[in-house]
Design a protein around this motif. Structure first.
Motif, short mmCIF file in Angstrom:
data_model
loop_
_atom_site.label_atom_id
_atom_site.label_comp_id
_atom_site.label_asym_id
_atom_site.label_seq_id
_atom_site.Cartn_x
_atom_site.Cartn_y
_atom_site.Cartn_z
N ASP A 1 45.59 -27.71 25.58
CA ASP A 1 45.69 -28.27 26.64
C ASP A 1 46.09 -27.43 27.71
N GLY B 1 42.36 -26.19 32.90
CA GLY B 1 43.26 -24.96 32.88
C GLY B 1 42.67 -24.27 34.14
N PRO C 1 43.39 -34.12 29.19
CA PRO C 1 44.03 -33.00 29.74
C PRO C 1 43.59 -32.53 31.10
N TRP D 1 44.42 -19.71 26.44
CA TRP D 1 46.06 -20.09 26.46
C TRP D 1 46.59 -20.16 25.03
N LYS E 1 48.63 -22.31 23.73
CA LYS E 1 49.02 -23.34 23.23
C LYS E 1 48.05 -24.57 23.82
N LYS F 1 48.33 -24.73 28.08
CA LYS F 1 49.65 -24.53 28.37
C LYS F 1 49.95 -23.22 27.78
N GLY F 2 50.99 -22.61 28.54
CA GLY F 2 51.44 -21.23 28.20
C GLY F 2 50.65 -20.36 29.28
N ARG F 3 51.29 -18.99 29.23
CA ARG F 3 50.64 -18.05 29.86
C ARG F 3 49.23 -17.64 29.49
#
Length: 119
Positions: free
Chosen positions: A42, A28, A25, A38, A40, A44-46
């Protein structure tokens, strides 16, 4: 999987022995002195971002009602405990992550609250 940051003195050029795996991954984005969570895996998402200046140390901080995090980065310089319980109860799952640059692409449970410790 727990990933930690390279020291500032590390070189930016990757050699065949140190080149990261293409399937891993991507870390972030989380600035120095921050805790980022996050929704999600890995990263992901805001992200929800917290800093020491605006977060009570040694206090339980719940994520917004009905939400949870599944990946995190701790760059606060202090240990952070992530809790499955929104009230930081130790009857559910919890784990403490060091603050010198820890990236966790997938937590072992949904994080609903955290505590930043004095040290």
């Amino acid at each position: 999987m727990l990933l930690t940051a390279l020291p500032a003195s590390a070189t930016a050029t990757a050699t065949p022995a140190t080149k990261p795996a293409a399937s891993g991954p991507k870390l972030g984005a989380c600035g120095p002195g921050k805790l980022c969570l996050w929704p999600k895996p890995d990263f992901k998402g805001r992200a929800w971002t917290h800093e020491l200046a605006t977060t009570d140390v040694d206090s339980c901080v719940a994520l917004p009602a009905g939400t949870s995090a599944q990946s995190l980065a701790n760059r606060t310089g202090r240990p952070v405990t992530a809790y499955q319980s929104a009230e930081c109860e130790e009857t559910g799952e919890f784990e403490t992550y060091p603050g010198k640059g820890t990236w966790v692409p997938q937590t072992p449970y949904e994080v609903r609250a955290f505590k930043i410790w004095e040290r």
